[in-house]
Scaffold this motif. Structure first.
Motif, PDB file in Angstrom:
ATOM      1  N   PRO A   6      14.657  -2.215  10.157  1.00  0.00           N
ATOM      2  CA  PRO A   6      15.069  -1.344   9.048  1.00  0.00           C
ATOM      3  C   PRO A   6      14.235  -1.598   7.797  1.00  0.00           C
ATOM      4  O   PRO A   6      13.852  -2.736   7.506  1.00  0.00           O
ATOM      5  CB  PRO A   6      16.539  -1.730   8.827  1.00  0.00           C
ATOM      6  CG  PRO A   6      16.974  -2.376  10.092  1.00  0.00           C
ATOM      7  CD  PRO A   6      15.757  -3.062  10.628  1.00  0.00           C
ATOM      8  N   VAL A   7      13.973  -0.522   7.057  1.00  0.00           N
ATOM      9  CA  VAL A   7      13.084  -0.586   5.894  1.00  0.00           C
ATOM     10  C   VAL A   7      13.729   0.138   4.724  1.00  0.00           C
ATOM     11  O   VAL A   7      14.302   1.211   4.879  1.00  0.00           O
ATOM     12  CB  VAL A   7      11.719   0.077   6.211  1.00  0.00           C
ATOM     13  CG1 VAL A   7      10.819   0.066   4.980  1.00  0.00           C
ATOM     14  CG2 VAL A   7      11.040  -0.612   7.383  1.00  0.00           C
ATOM     15  N   ASP A   8      13.612  -0.452   3.530  1.00  0.00           N
ATOM     16  CA  ASP A   8      13.909   0.244   2.278  1.00  0.00           C
ATOM     17  C   ASP A   8      12.592   0.700   1.667  1.00  0.00           C
ATOM     18  O   ASP A   8      11.576  -0.005   1.743  1.00  0.00           O
ATOM     19  CB  ASP A   8      14.626  -0.673   1.278  1.00  0.00           C
ATOM     20  CG  ASP A   8      16.135  -0.717   1.487  1.00  0.00           C
ATOM     21  OD1 ASP A   8      16.661   0.098   2.261  1.00  0.00           O
ATOM     22  OD2 ASP A   8      16.786  -1.582   0.859  1.00  0.00           O
ATOM     23  N   MET A   9      12.634   1.875   1.035  1.00  0.00           N
ATOM     24  CA  MET A   9      11.481   2.378   0.287  1.00  0.00           C
ATOM     25  C   MET A   9      11.821   2.220  -1.185  1.00  0.00           C
ATOM     26  O   MET A   9      12.704   2.899  -1.712  1.00  0.00           O
ATOM     27  CB  MET A   9      11.223   3.843   0.635  1.00  0.00           C
ATOM     28  CG  MET A   9      11.066   4.113   2.121  1.00  0.00           C
ATOM     29  SD  MET A   9       9.584   3.366   2.835  1.00  0.00           S
ATOM     30  CE  MET A   9       8.309   4.347   2.051  1.00  0.00           C
ATOM     31  N   ILE A  10      11.128   1.314  -1.879  1.00  0.00           N
ATOM     32  CA  ILE A  10      11.529   0.917  -3.226  1.00  0.00           C
ATOM     33  C   ILE A  10      10.428   1.201  -4.240  1.00  0.00           C
ATOM     34  O   ILE A  10       9.285   1.506  -3.881  1.00  0.00           O
ATOM     35  CB  ILE A  10      11.919  -0.572  -3.270  1.00  0.00           C
ATOM     36  CG1 ILE A  10      10.711  -1.458  -2.973  1.00  0.00           C
ATOM     37  CG2 ILE A  10      13.055  -0.864  -2.291  1.00  0.00           C
ATOM     38  CD1 ILE A  10      10.950  -2.940  -3.212  1.00  0.00           C
ATOM     39  N   GLY A  11      10.757   1.058  -5.528  1.00  0.00           N
ATOM     40  CA  GLY A  11       9.782   1.172  -6.595  1.00  0.00           C
ATOM     41  C   GLY A  11       9.256  -0.199  -6.993  1.00  0.00           C
ATOM     42  O   GLY A  11       9.916  -1.227  -6.769  1.00  0.00           O
ATOM     43  N   SER A  12       8.090  -0.229  -7.607  1.00  0.00           N
ATOM     44  CA  SER A  12       7.496  -1.514  -7.993  1.00  0.00           C
ATOM     45  C   SER A  12       8.305  -2.202  -9.085  1.00  0.00           C
ATOM     46  O   SER A  12       8.157  -3.409  -9.303  1.00  0.00           O
ATOM     47  CB  SER A  12       6.054  -1.315  -8.461  1.00  0.00           C
ATOM     48  OG  SER A  12       5.989  -0.406  -9.533  1.00  0.00           O
ATOM     49  N   GLY A  13       9.179  -1.457  -9.760  1.00  0.00           N
ATOM     50  CA  GLY A  13      10.036  -2.066 -10.770  1.00  0.00           C
ATOM     51  C   GLY A  13      11.390  -2.484 -10.255  1.00  0.00           C
ATOM     52  O   GLY A  13      12.208  -3.026 -11.002  1.00  0.00           O
ATOM     53  N   ASP A  14      11.659  -2.257  -8.965  1.00  0.00           N
ATOM     54  CA  ASP A  14      12.963  -2.611  -8.391  1.00  0.00           C
ATOM     55  C   ASP A  14      13.067  -4.116  -8.138  1.00  0.00           C
ATOM     56  O   ASP A  14      12.065  -4.826  -8.057  1.00  0.00           O
ATOM     57  CB  ASP A  14      13.192  -1.854  -7.078  1.00  0.00           C
ATOM     58  CG  ASP A  14      13.458  -0.371  -7.287  1.00  0.00           C
ATOM     59  OD1 ASP A  14      13.711   0.018  -8.442  1.00  0.00           O
ATOM     60  OD2 ASP A  14      13.412   0.385  -6.305  1.00  0.00           O
ATOM     61  N   ASP A  15      14.307  -4.571  -7.970  1.00  0.00           N
ATOM     62  CA  ASP A  15      14.574  -5.971  -7.658  1.00  0.00           C
ATOM     63  C   ASP A  15      14.030  -6.296  -6.266  1.00  0.00           C
ATOM     64  O   ASP A  15      14.329  -5.591  -5.289  1.00  0.00           O
ATOM     65  CB  ASP A  15      16.080  -6.227  -7.711  1.00  0.00           C
ATOM     66  CG  ASP A  15      16.448  -7.664  -7.408  1.00  0.00           C
ATOM     67  OD1 ASP A  15      15.566  -8.547  -7.502  1.00  0.00           O
ATOM     68  OD2 ASP A  15      17.624  -7.908  -7.059  1.00  0.00           O
ATOM     69  N   LEU A  16      13.244  -7.330  -6.147  1.00  0.00           N
ATOM     70  CA  LEU A  16      12.634  -7.715  -4.872  1.00  0.00           C
ATOM     71  C   LEU A  16      13.381  -8.841  -4.170  1.00  0.00           C
ATOM     72  O   LEU A  16      13.088  -9.153  -3.016  1.00  0.00           O
ATOM     73  CB  LEU A  16      11.181  -8.151  -5.100  1.00  0.00           C
ATOM     74  CG  LEU A  16      10.266  -7.183  -5.862  1.00  0.00           C
ATOM     75  CD1 LEU A  16       8.872  -7.790  -5.994  1.00  0.00           C
ATOM     76  CD2 LEU A  16      10.203  -5.832  -5.187  1.00  0.00           C
ATOM     77  N   THR A  49       9.455  11.426   9.369  1.00  0.00           N
ATOM     78  CA  THR A  49      10.777  11.921   8.974  1.00  0.00           C
ATOM     79  C   THR A  49      11.718  10.774   8.655  1.00  0.00           C
ATOM     80  O   THR A  49      12.447  10.796   7.653  1.00  0.00           O
ATOM     81  CB  THR A  49      11.363  12.799  10.096  1.00  0.00           C
ATOM     82  OG1 THR A  49      10.425  13.832  10.431  1.00  0.00           O
ATOM     83  CG2 THR A  49      12.668  13.437   9.687  1.00  0.00           C
ATOM     84  N   ALA A  50      11.697   9.744   9.496  1.00  0.00           N
ATOM     85  CA  ALA A  50      12.535   8.570   9.273  1.00  0.00           C
ATOM     86  C   ALA A  50      12.199   7.885   7.953  1.00  0.00           C
ATOM     87  O   ALA A  50      13.094   7.414   7.237  1.00  0.00           O
ATOM     88  CB  ALA A  50      12.367   7.586  10.431  1.00  0.00           C
ATOM     89  N   MET A  51      10.914   7.847   7.613  1.00  0.00           N
ATOM     90  CA  MET A  51      10.489   7.216   6.362  1.00  0.00           C
ATOM     91  C   MET A  51      11.136   7.916   5.168  1.00  0.00           C
ATOM     92  O   MET A  51      11.575   7.262   4.212  1.00  0.00           O
ATOM     93  CB  MET A  51       8.963   7.274   6.252  1.00  0.00           C
ATOM     94  CG  MET A  51       8.395   6.583   5.018  1.00  0.00           C
ATOM     95  SD  MET A  51       6.583   6.507   5.053  1.00  0.00           S
ATOM     96  CE  MET A  51       6.168   8.176   4.548  1.00  0.00           C
TER      97      MET A  51
END
Length: 690
Positions: A449-459, A297-299
């Motif tokens: 803490p974690v962000d869930m990002i896309g492979s095209g997002d700024d790293l 749920t947290a994810m």
């Protein structure tokens, strides 16, 4: 420096607490409508979502509009200090429209036209449906966008599903013409259509996937999913355009519910605020592992927050049980408050429910609600809701606070779709989401803490980027990851990564394709293991992560060769015993790790990420040892940090704090040791350390 965002609405700069409200169901019961207002105030509710499925109550006949009942509801809200998210009612249209304009009805994959019924049973391409929604939405906006009770637009409800009618087939072909520059040759190559002589020689030959037609051209399947997602988002944008101009200051949202057919990362781009509907099945599993469900749920909460890097809204949750889960368990004492404030801990500025009052009939008459059929406040659920409302009323200073994150997990919709279509190593289930959860849960257990990002997002903002099963990745995004590591980032990928490109064609030259140089390995073969098969990872002596032990592994195993990487752990058994199973490649200024097998032991991931994050200089929300099933999450305004310590372990737990000066946000007392009961949490405040 302030790290605080503006509240969702300047009219209500507080934690929002409320529910979906369906007053149109009770228009023949005016005494109930009056009582609802009293009960809302008693439960410390300050916002309701109204109008979600109200189309026939607003337009009972074509061109005949009845707004008087909604006038009364919103005026009553304004008089009693209650706010409203006003919905556009496109999620379920009236029967008169289906009868007069059958083109609005969806066509299923089997090419059969649906009858009227259910919800979201309409074609997003239909010009008639778009025209009718525009007319009603404009009338709502003209009448209510300046109403003192209205604080935002709630566009439709849980968009989802797909239509295969002729209108959508033609729209799909037009979409392909744009994507592939009007070249059938490019389409045929991208889809590898020479397979089974599936080459297309005219655009009219292209059809959406069908159970009695084409299902085996993976590129077609993937592009159809992309088209359905974009068509759904385009319809949402159409609705936004019909209301925006009447009051540009009103924030606009639509509620999401992890429907597989829409790329929510793209949908979020057209919204002012992201909303999420959460319905975890607490206390459901045979082993009673609520901690696993809490991490799951947290994810998803972190996914919602990550889309815009700012607070989101928990638009729906259940205050008790649902009516659609296989077993509908009641929330145990303490779980309603714990699970509601879990959303706040991960970045929500609201706790809202489906529903306010139980429907008297039809399919949701036994779905959970704040007010039961008894109709009064003397219920356990109503008291639980009231307690949450009181708690939220004391948390105004948390509104708008941000979540400082230096760790990210890549989670792409394209990748999910492609993995689920893959035929090969484990057709009984590759379990992509479960794989992501294994990695996420370890960080959750550590309080990172974690962000869930896309492979095209700024790293560049992250010290650690994790890519579980990044099966689909373009050459361009592979280069971006390579540059990120070369410039000092830490990256971890797993088995079954770098396999196909953006059109689902296998990368040539060896896997993991565009990640091969970064990871310093070549994956020669990948094996699916039966449930009876068990292997393991044995950590090398004096390895760079200082890990030790022998961990069980199962389901997937990749045979790799080193191309610059060094071995940290090896396989335990079978013909590939002693071969690399966990590696690190020191690449430029950074480090790239590769895990070649699915490790079964949860403790492995906790130990792995404890070591990797320490090396990368990533701090935890709380510098304390947390018992299994207890997590700590952080929000900050730059001056004060707000720490939410939550106990999902199923047992009482004690947490010794890390020595900083902590104040309990509820009681105002200082704290250094937390004694948490079952389903308990503590909300702490300290001078900012981030």
């Amino acid at each position: 420096m302030s790290k605080k965002h503006s509240p969702i609405s300047s009219k209500a700069p507080v934690m929002l607490h409320g529910a979906d409200y369906n007053p149109e169901q009770w228009l023949k019961y005016p005494e109930i409508l009056r009582e609802d207002i009293r009960l809302m105030k008693l439960a410390n509710c300050n916002v309701m979502s109204v109008g979600i499925f109200s189309w026939v109550s607003l337009e009972p006949e074509e061109g005949v509009f009845t707004f008087d009942w909604l006038d009364g509801v919103l005026d009553s809200f304004a008089e009693n200090g209650i706010y409203a998210f006003l919905a556009t009612p496109s999620g379920a249209r009236p029967a008169w429209m289906s009868e007069k304009y059958p083109e609005v009805l969806r066509v299923e994959r089997n090419r059969v036209h649906n009858l009227h019924g259910f919800r979201h049973n309409h074609c997003f391409t239909s010009p008639v449906y778009r025209k009718k929604t525009a007319i009603l939405n404009a009338k709502l906006a003209e009448r209510y966008s300046q109403h003192p009770a209205v604080i935002g637009w709630h566009i439709s409800n849980e968009f989802g599903g797909e239509c295969h009618c002729d209108l959508c087939q033609n729209a799909f072909r037009d979409w392909l013409k744009v994507k592939y520059k009007n070249s059938l040759d490019e389409v045929n190559h991208a889809w590898w259509a020479t397979f089974w002589s599936h080459t297309y020689t005219s655009w009219s030959q292209i059809e959406s996937p069908a159970p009695h037609g084409e299902t085996q051209v993976h590129g077609l399947n993937l592009d159809w999913r992309r088209f359905v997602s974009e068509r759904s988002i385009d319809f949402c944008q159409h609705e936004i355009n019909t209301v925006r101009a009447y009051n540009p200051a009103l924030p606009i949202t639509t509620n999401m519910h992890m429907i597989d057919g829409i790329d929510y990362r793209e949908l979020a781009k057209i919204l002012d605020v992201v909303s999420w509907d959460a319905y975890p099945e607490w206390h459901y599993t045979e082993d009673g592992d609520d901690a696993r469900l809490a991490a799951w749920t947290a994810m998803h909460y972190d996914l919602m927050r990550s889309f815009k890097k700012k607070p989101f809204l928990l638009m729906e949750s259940t205050p008790s049980l649902t009516n659609w889960q296989s077993v509908s368990k009641l929330k145990r004492p303490g779980m309603h408050k714990l699970s509601s404030l879990q959303a706040v801990a991960h970045g929500s500025d609201s706790v809202q429910y489906f529903q306010w009052r139980k429907s008297r009939g039809s399919s949701e008459k036994f779905h959970g609600a704040v007010v039961d059929h008894s109709g009064h406040s003397e219920t356990r659920v109503f008291k639980d809701v009231t307690e949450v409302g009181k708690t939220l009323a004391g948390m105004t200073e948390v509104v708008g606070t941000s979540t400082p994150v230096r760790t990210a997990i890549i989670f792409d919709w394209d990748n999910r779709w492609a993995i689920k279509d893959a035929q090969g190593i484990r057709n009984s289930g590759l379990r992509y989401e479960e794989t992501v959860l294994q990695h996420y849960r370890a960080l959750w257990e550590l309080g990172i803490p974690v962000d869930m990002i896309g492979s095209g997002d700024d790293l560049s903002a992250y010290k650690l980027v994790i890519a579980p099963m990044l099966y689909l990745i373009s050459e361009e995004n592979g280069k971006r990851i390579e540059k990120y590591v070369e410039q000092g980032g830490t990256f971890l990928a797993t088995y079954w990564s770098g396999v196909v490109n953006e059109t689902d064609l296998c990368h040539l030259g060896g896997f993991p394709g565009p990640l091969r140089r970064t990871l310093g390995i070549w994956a020669e073969e990948t094996e699916g293991l039966h449930s009876r098969d068990l292997n393991g990872v044995v950590m090398q002596a004096s390895n760079a992560l200082n890990l030790s032990g022998d961990y069980d592994a199962h389901e997937i195993a990749e045979l790799i060769h080193l191309e610059g990487a060094e071995t940290l752990g090896t396989y335990r058994s079978d013909f590939y015993a002693g071969r690399p199973a966990l590696t690190v490649n020191r690449f430029g200024e950074g480090n790239a790790y590769h895990l070649a097998t699915r490790v079964k032991d949860a403790s492995f991931y906790v130990e792995l990420y404890a070591s990797i994050t320490a090396k990368a200089g990533i701090t935890r929300a709380l510098d304390s040892d947390l018992p299994t099933g207890v997590t700590a999450q952080l929000r900050t305004d730059g001056e004060s940090d707000y720490i939410f310590v939550q106990n999902f372990s199923g047992s009482p737990q004690t947490v010794k704090l890390d020595g900083a000066d902590y104040t309990d946000l509820s009681s105002g007392t200082t704290a250094q040791v937390l004694n948490l009961e079952v389903n308990d949490l503590a909300m702490l405040k300290r001078k900012s350390l981030v």
